[in-house]
Design a protein around this motif. Structure first.
Motif, PDB file in Angstrom:
ATOM      1  N   ASP A 650      43.043  40.517  40.959  1.00  0.00           N
ATOM      2  CA  ASP A 650      42.807  40.534  39.517  1.00  0.00           C
ATOM      3  C   ASP A 650      41.854  41.702  39.256  1.00  0.00           C
ATOM      4  OD1 ASP A 650      41.744  40.258  36.992  1.00  0.00           O
ATOM      5  OD2 ASP A 650      41.620  38.070  37.076  1.00  0.00           O
ATOM      6  N   LEU A 692      34.800  37.152  51.808  1.00  0.00           N
ATOM      7  CA  LEU A 692      34.804  37.094  50.343  1.00  0.00           C
ATOM      8  C   LEU A 692      33.508  36.567  49.720  1.00  0.00           C
ATOM      9  CD1 LEU A 692      38.377  35.595  49.707  1.00  0.00           C
ATOM     10  CD2 LEU A 692      37.712  38.003  49.844  1.00  0.00           C
ATOM     11  N   LEU A 693      32.794  35.710  50.412  1.00  0.00           N
ATOM     12  CA  LEU A 693      31.775  34.934  49.706  1.00  0.00           C
ATOM     13  C   LEU A 693      30.375  34.962  50.298  1.00  0.00           C
ATOM     14  CD1 LEU A 693      34.017  31.784  49.225  1.00  0.00           C
ATOM     15  CD2 LEU A 693      33.130  33.181  47.356  1.00  0.00           C
ATOM     16  N   PHE A 709      22.604  26.540  48.067  1.00  0.00           N
ATOM     17  CA  PHE A 709      24.061  26.622  48.058  1.00  0.00           C
ATOM     18  C   PHE A 709      24.606  27.126  46.723  1.00  0.00           C
ATOM     19  CE2 PHE A 709      25.244  23.564  51.735  1.00  0.00           C
ATOM     20  CZ  PHE A 709      25.162  24.634  52.610  1.00  0.00           C
ATOM     21  N   MET A 710      23.720  27.385  45.757  1.00  0.00           N
ATOM     22  CA  MET A 710      24.194  28.047  44.544  1.00  0.00           C
ATOM     23  C   MET A 710      24.270  29.554  44.765  1.00  0.00           C
ATOM     24  SD  MET A 710      22.187  25.883  41.674  1.00  0.00           S
ATOM     25  CE  MET A 710      22.545  27.000  40.343  1.00  0.00           C
ATOM     26  N   ASP A 711      23.542  30.009  45.787  1.00  0.00           N
ATOM     27  CA  ASP A 711      23.483  31.451  46.028  1.00  0.00           C
ATOM     28  C   ASP A 711      24.236  31.840  47.293  1.00  0.00           C
ATOM     29  OD1 ASP A 711      21.664  31.604  43.860  1.00  0.00           O
ATOM     30  OD2 ASP A 711      20.132  30.813  45.206  1.00  0.00           O
ATOM     31  N   LEU A 713      27.347  31.141  49.165  1.00  0.00           N
ATOM     32  CA  LEU A 713      28.601  30.493  48.772  1.00  0.00           C
ATOM     33  C   LEU A 713      29.517  30.305  49.968  1.00  0.00           C
ATOM     34  CD1 LEU A 713      29.256  32.499  45.487  1.00  0.00           C
ATOM     35  CD2 LEU A 713      27.882  30.438  45.815  1.00  0.00           C
ATOM     36  N   LEU A 714      29.751  29.050  50.302  1.00  0.00           N
ATOM     37  CA  LEU A 714      30.688  28.741  51.386  1.00  0.00           C
ATOM     38  C   LEU A 714      32.079  28.569  50.805  1.00  0.00           C
ATOM     39  CD1 LEU A 714      28.655  25.998  53.247  1.00  0.00           C
ATOM     40  CD2 LEU A 714      29.223  28.259  54.127  1.00  0.00           C
ATOM     41  N   THR A 718      39.163  24.822  47.849  1.00  0.00           N
ATOM     42  CA  THR A 718      39.898  25.615  46.858  1.00  0.00           C
ATOM     43  C   THR A 718      39.936  27.099  47.211  1.00  0.00           C
ATOM     44  OG1 THR A 718      37.889  25.610  45.526  1.00  0.00           O
ATOM     45  CG2 THR A 718      39.613  24.098  44.873  1.00  0.00           C
ATOM     46  N   GLU A 719      39.078  27.546  48.115  1.00  0.00           N
ATOM     47  CA  GLU A 719      39.078  28.969  48.476  1.00  0.00           C
ATOM     48  C   GLU A 719      39.846  29.238  49.761  1.00  0.00           C
ATOM     49  OE1 GLU A 719      36.731  28.258  45.509  1.00  0.00           O
ATOM     50  OE2 GLU A 719      36.062  27.467  47.415  1.00  0.00           O
ATOM     51  N   THR A 776      32.900  40.703  47.197  1.00  0.00           N
ATOM     52  CA  THR A 776      32.451  40.015  45.981  1.00  0.00           C
ATOM     53  C   THR A 776      33.062  40.731  44.779  1.00  0.00           C
ATOM     54  OG1 THR A 776      30.575  41.500  45.842  1.00  0.00           O
ATOM     55  CG2 THR A 776      30.246  39.462  47.069  1.00  0.00           C
ATOM     56  N   PRO A 777      33.095  40.088  43.613  1.00  0.00           N
ATOM     57  CA  PRO A 777      33.612  40.783  42.422  1.00  0.00           C
ATOM     58  C   PRO A 777      32.934  42.136  42.223  1.00  0.00           C
ATOM     59  CG  PRO A 777      33.254  38.468  41.924  1.00  0.00           C
ATOM     60  CD  PRO A 777      32.736  38.685  43.320  1.00  0.00           C
TER      61      PRO A 777
ATOM     62  N   ARG B 191      33.438  30.720  42.780  1.00  0.00           N
ATOM     63  CA  ARG B 191      34.370  29.753  43.344  1.00  0.00           C
ATOM     64  C   ARG B 191      34.710  28.768  42.237  1.00  0.00           C
ATOM     65  NH1 ARG B 191      30.467  27.452  47.845  1.00  0.00           N
ATOM     66  NH2 ARG B 191      29.326  27.293  45.890  1.00  0.00           N
ATOM     67  N   HIS B 262      24.803  37.282  41.845  1.00  0.00           N
ATOM     68  CA  HIS B 262      26.235  37.079  41.614  1.00  0.00           C
ATOM     69  C   HIS B 262      26.831  38.116  40.675  1.00  0.00           C
ATOM     70  CE1 HIS B 262      25.932  33.580  43.975  1.00  0.00           C
ATOM     71  NE2 HIS B 262      25.207  32.918  43.111  1.00  0.00           N
TER      72      HIS B 262
END
Ligand SMILES: Cc1cc2nc3c(=O)[nH]c(=O)nc-3n(C[C@H](O)[C@H](O)[C@H](O)COP(=O)(O)OP(=O)(O)OC[C@H]3O[C@@H](n4cnc5c(N)ncnc54)[C@H](O)[C@@H]3O)c2cc1C
Lengths: 798, 290
Positions: A650, A692-693, A709-711, A713-714, A718-719, A776-777, B191, B262
């Motif tokens: 994307d 990716l994360l 775990f907010m920073d 990212l495992l 869904t990933e 990452t994006p 995610r 992020h």
């Protein structure tokens, strides 16, 4: 009856025997060890990346109700308690990590004090009252900064900020570069990532004042080795130390160390004469359990117009953090990168400089994959660039460079002995099962419709089950060259197997039982496999480096053979037939060609223990045997695999959607396909996380920013895409079972595969080289811009 | 990661809760779903000496529409209820769509709309929708109840107009008065289930021949913001690709977002623009289908 007709559990999709216990929540973990009178510890950790401690005021903490002891770095109890891990090579500078930092801190999260209290809540209340004063020093937050001129030296007596430097020269790269049709250069980078087990670290120590013996329950992948390390550091006689590693909720490498916290907890239990317990929380895990993966490579590649890669020159910088870890040392990662960078290819001319650089970050160590993900990123990205430069398909370039399996055992330029493999066959299978031509068509159609699909592939050889020869070669202080198994058949004919590897997700209770049941020809449910308690088990090394099925399987197989031989000799005596004419099949020892002349194993077992008068002269009653095992040449085994992914990009948001993930995998003889696939899936999830994360970010002042775990990212369900795995079985000539180690491999390829897929997806926008993970994006959008910019430049030129 | 010690009381009515807060001299905190407060306490970033559990206050669970056509959502209505309620789907479908983006099922089962508004995370979806739809927040204090416009309620990161002794009672979504509308909530999250990096709420409304747009953004400032310039640019315009792209560009031009690990400010600005365009496109499709 022929050999094949014997019942065999090898290759059977047996459901994991440990699962009923674990899935019902009946596992017993370190945090479940509840001893009466136990005290709890909270650590006070450095908030500074690099500083001198000028004062620590623990007065208020000591006064706090419920606090039993506050230990600081200047306390007599921890004086001289240091953890060292010294690589045995030429260029090495040592470090000593204190159990508690007394005068200087070198990373944020380093323990400086420990508060012991009646509960963890109270301990944390009091820990927040400990105040440290610091004189700040310049923090070194990248490998490049540490190596720059004028950087402050991180450890006493050092001349530059690296633990290890190694130079390797094989063949004649200068000549190869001179003769090449083309040369290209790449700079690749992987960031800090780590192993993230569901269960964090933990340690419960109980000291018996009367006998002077210490029992330590800990989350450790190598209970024997850590027992020795504890005895050394604590000064306790090793025969009075017992380490119990009970059920463990995942390790991935991060639990294969002696950590400062372990030492402190034991010292406190010994001093206080009461059980002391510490269960790591997630923030501590992210701060102070070892980190991994961070490497920076500069790679030059010489190639021929036909796609053959002739030579590689590389510089490898590993950001190894503040201290060298025990027992692996800060040298292992850099050495592995150096050794494995040429990959599964016939590259004969190779030069590499590898540095393990010290920085003010959490200590760094081997985690699932150990340097291979970074090495493969460089090698595989190089293959893709050669493909582009020569106009060949990336698959074709690999085909032209892969080692020919018929040349195995094959010695690589860095001296790795690849026992056996199916490199070419695996690549061909991959194209077939993934229907590569169809994927390319699908991609072309999608591009017509304005969608950006990309395909990435990567190949690797996974070194596993390294033995004596290999660990010697690597310069490890401890040569992890063997495993041990005890096989004990009891009077009922049931079998207890004690292995020195530790199972924390790998399913040894099932696979080792499959091996032993097959060797002894007893029913699978008659074999029980246990591990993890040094008071029962023989000495061995533990679980790491993709070794268990080969090493513990080999040891168990050898010990089982000894027991079976004894049964056969006993039966020979009773039946008055030569043992050579007997065979053990399906629960009985019987005469070859006359199966009616047989004795059930259970009967032999009962007699061996309870009717010793029936034993032949000189035969001892018990049916048990201990064996150690190393692979045939101590060089280990090599699994090989190819991964392929189809992704859609994307380009607006910088997100990659992994639509297809296919693996062709060869780990020799598969003992249990379900378990092999589980390991593969887990490894790939780990690799996708790194691709990716997952990223442990430090800011420019050395403050860690990924502490929740907010920073950090495992990848979650869904990933992680559906993974399609196909197997080839090329038996190892060097392992007892023909199996090869495979626990880490899944994590190696996703980085290069997804980087290649992104690059491929971007092609309609413009040409870029994707070299930096995780995607990452932020990074992906940078590549999107670069691609558009490249296209604009190109059209401007015309 | 253990909280500091605290007292705990259960309130049965709004008045009881308000009294308990007032008695703690403004130091106490309401406990709703606990999905934001409890983690903060475990990190000791919040150390309230008193928790007032709202779980048994039935008044806060209401979900109804009022005579004036507005939809009233009680503070304790969970994200899951918001996402699944037929009433909300009919009256404020934008809110339902946004609620599906909040966390994972386990979090949506516990987390509440009141908690989300009171917590006022600048990246949260529901406050963004509240601002976009000009919702009103009803708060009860020791002396009176008052109604606060969403535009005044959200003041900065984790900061609202609620006084320390006030309880958020309900959130009112006024009837739009539009004959037809189309809506969409789009976000970038690293995610599925993560807090958004940037979120965009868009609603296109048609009254007669007149088209108007509402656009709200999360994650681009210390609080949710309206994209005023982009909204103005769309009013009266033909809803087409060009106007949506222009709206996206207008959004990007108007922002000075914060940076974190992020997403940098530049990324947020860029993504806000892309998401605005996408949200408007999806909203327009729904408007047409309506
Ligand atoms: C893993 C995870 C992922 C998440 N992802 C998202 C996400 O994607 N998007 C998102 O928006 N949120 C997300 N959240 C947060 C979640 O939505 C919370 O539910 C919400 O922010 C707070 O609601 P709560 O009911 O849990 O409130 P609580 O945690 O109980 O309270 C939060 C704050 O609001 C106050 N408060 C609560 N109710 C009232 C009231 N009636 N009156 C006055 N004050 C009150 C409390 O005192 C506290 O200060 C996530 C949380 C987790 C743990």
């Amino acid at each position: 009856m022929t050999e094949q007709a014997r019942p065999s559990f090898i290759g059977a999709r047996v459901k994991r025997l440990e699962d009923p216990r674990l899935l019902r929540g009946h596992g017993r973990y370190v945090a479940d060890v509840r001893l009466p009178g136990a005290l709890e510890v909270a650590f006070v950790r450095s908030e500074m990346p690099h500083a001198d401690i000028t004062a620590v005021d623990a007065g208020a903490a000591r006064e706090h109700p419920g606090v039993v002891r506050v230990l600081t770095g200047s306390d007599e109890l921890v004086a001289g308690r240091e953890i060292r891990g010294d690589w045995r090579g030429e260029i090495w500078q040592t470090s000593a990590q204190p159990a508690l930092a007394g005068d200087r801190v070198r990373f944020v999260g380093q323990p400086i004090a420990a508060v012991v209290a009646t509960s963890r809540y109270v301990a944390e209340d009091a820990a927040s009252l400990v105040v440290a004063d610091y004189r700040e020093l310049q923090p070194l937050t990248s490998a490049r900064a540490s190596l720059s001129d004028g950087a402050p030296l991180l450890h006493e007596g050092w001349t530059r900020n690296f633990f290890r430097h190694s130079h390797f020269l094989g063949g004649d790269p200068d000549a190869a570069f001179a003769a090449a049709d083309g040369v290209l250069e790449l700079r690749t980078a992987t960031q800090r990532q780590t192993g993230m087990p569901l269960e964090t670290r933990g340690c419960v120590a109980d000291y018996d004042v009367v006998s002077g013996s210490l029992t330590v329950w800990m989350t450790n992948q190598m209970p024997s080795v850590v027992r020795t390390s504890l005895a050394d550091v604590l000064g306790v006689e090793e025969n009075r130390v017992r380490v119990v590693a009970p059920d463990i909720g995942g390790g991935f490498g991060v639990k294969a160390y002696l950590y400062p916290e372990d030492v402190v907890v034991c010292l406190l239990a010994m001093e206080l004469g009461r059980p002391v317990r510490w269960i790591e929380d997630r923030r501590e895990h992210l701060l102070a359990a070892i980190h991994a993966r961070q490497q920076e490579h500069r790679v030059q590649v010489a190639y021929r117009a036909d796609g053959k890669v002739l030579a590689i020159r590389a510089e490898v910088l590993v950001d190894s953090g503040a201290f060298s870890v025990h027992p692996w040392t800060a040298g292992l990662e850099a050495g592995n990168a150096l050794s494995l960078l040429p990959g599964p290819y016939t590259i004969g001319d190779y030069e590499c400089d590898a540095y393990a650089v010290a920085t003010n970050k959490s200590p760094f160590g081997p985690v699932r994959g150990v340097a291979r993900p970074a090495a493969a990123l460089s090698t595989e990205r190089a293959m893709d660039q050669v493909a582009r430069a020569t106009g060949l398909d990336p698959i074709e370039v690999r085909r032209r460079n892969l080692i020919d399996a018929r040349d195995c055992p094959y010695t690589t330029v860095t001296g790795n002995l690849i026992d056996s493999a199916s490199f070419q066959e695996a690549l061909d299978r991959l194209c077939e099962v993934a229907d590569y031509p169809q994927l390319r068509r699908q991609q072309a159609e999608a591009r017509e419709a304005g969608r950006l699909l990309g395909i990435g592939v990567a190949c690797y050889a996974e070194q596993g089950a390294s033995g004596i020869h290999e660990y010697l070669r690597r310069g490890m202080p401890t040569i992890f060259g063997y495993e041990t198994a005890l096989v004990r058949m009891d009077p009922s004919g049931k079998v207890l197997v004690e292995v020195t590897t530790h199972s924390h997700g790998q399913g040894h209770e099932t696979t080792i039982a499959q091996v032993v049941a097959t060797r002894l020809q007893v029913p699978l449910q008659d074999v029980r496999v246990v591990y993890g308690d040094t008071s029962r088990m023989p000495y061995g090394m533990g679980t790491f480096g993709s070794r268990s099925i080969v090493m513990a399987g080999g040891a168990a197989s050898a010990a089982a053979d000894k027991v079976r031989l004894k049964l056969e000799q006993f039966a020979a005596h009773l039946l008055e037939i030569s043992a050579d004419d007997l065979e053990t099949v399906d629960g009985a020892v019987r005469a070859k060609g006359a199966p009616f002349r047989s004795i059930p194993i259970s009967e032999l077992a009962r007699a061996a223990y309870h009717q010793p008068h029936r034993l032949p002269q000189g035969m001892q009653p018990l049916l048990e045997a201990v064996s150690t095992y190393d692979t045939e040449r101590g060089t280990g085994t090599w699994t090989n695999a190819c991964h392929l992914a189809l992704v859609e990009l994307d380009p607006g948001l910088g997100l990659l959607d992994v639509q297809k993930y296919v693996v062709v995998h060869d780990c020799g003889v598969i003992v249990n396909p379900t378990i092999v696939e589980g390991q593969l899936h887990g490894g790939i999830a780990h690799g996708i996380g790194g691709a990716l994360l997952e990223e442990l970010v430090y800011d420019e002042w050395g403050q860690p920013l990924s502490t929740t775990f907010m920073d950090y990212l495992l990848p979650s369900a869904t990933e992680v895409p559906r993974i399609e795995a196909h197997h080839i079985e090329t038996p190892s000539p060097f392992s007892a079972t023909g199996s090869k180690g495979m626990g880490e491999g899944g994590a190696i390829a996703p980085g290069p595969v997804l980087a290649a897929a992104l690059e491929d997806a971007l092609r309609p926008l413009g040409e870029v080289v994707v070299t930096e993970l995780p995607l990452t994006p932020e990074r992906v959008l940078r590549y999107v811009d670069e691609a558009r910019g490249a296209a604009a430049d190109a059209s401007g030129d015309r | 990661m253990k909280p500091a010690s605290f007292e705990y009381v259960t309130a049965r009515t709004v008045e009881e809760a308000v009294r308990a807060l007032a008695d703690s001299e403004g130091e106490g905190k309401c406990l709703a779903g606990g999905q934001s407060l409890v983690p903060l306490m475990n990190f000791r970033l919040a150390r309230p000496p008193l928790l007032v559990d709202l779980g048994q206050v039935d008044e806060l669970r209401q979900l109804r529409h009022d005579d004036d056509g507005s939809l009233v959502v009680g503070a304790l209505v969970t994200h899951r209820e918001v996402a699944g309620s037929p009433l909300i789907a009919e009256r404020v479908p934008l809110l339902a769509e946004a609620a599906r983006e909040v966390g994972h099922a386990a979090i949506r089962n516990r987390g509440t709309i009141g908690g989300s508004f009171a917590h006022a995370d600048p990246v949260a979806e529901l406050p963004c929708v509240g601002l976009t739809l000009d919702a009103e927040i009803v708060a009860a204090g020791p002396h009176r109840r008052r109604t606060i416009a969403a535009a005044d309620f959200f003041q900065g990161p984790f900061t609202t107009a609620l006084a320390a002794d006030e309880v958020l009672v309900e959130i009112r979504f006024p009837a739009s008065g539009a004959e037809r509308s189309g809506w969409a909530f789009c976000e970038l999250a690293r995610r599925r289930g993560d807090l958004a990096v940037v979120g965009v709420a868009a609603q296109l409304e048609r009254r007669g021949q007149r088209l108007s747009a509402r656009i709200g953004l999360a994650g681009v400032a210390g609080r949710p913001v309206r994209a005023v310039a982009a909204e103005a640019g769309l009013s009266g315009a033909t809803p087409d690709a060009a106007s949506f792209r222009a709206a996206g560009e207008a959004v990007a031009a108007s922002l000075a977002p914060p940076s974190d690990i992020h997403g940098s400010a530049a990324l947020r600005r860029r993504v806000a623009s892309v998401l605005t365009e996408r949200a408007l496109e999806r909203a327009a499709r729904r408007l047409e289908a309506a």
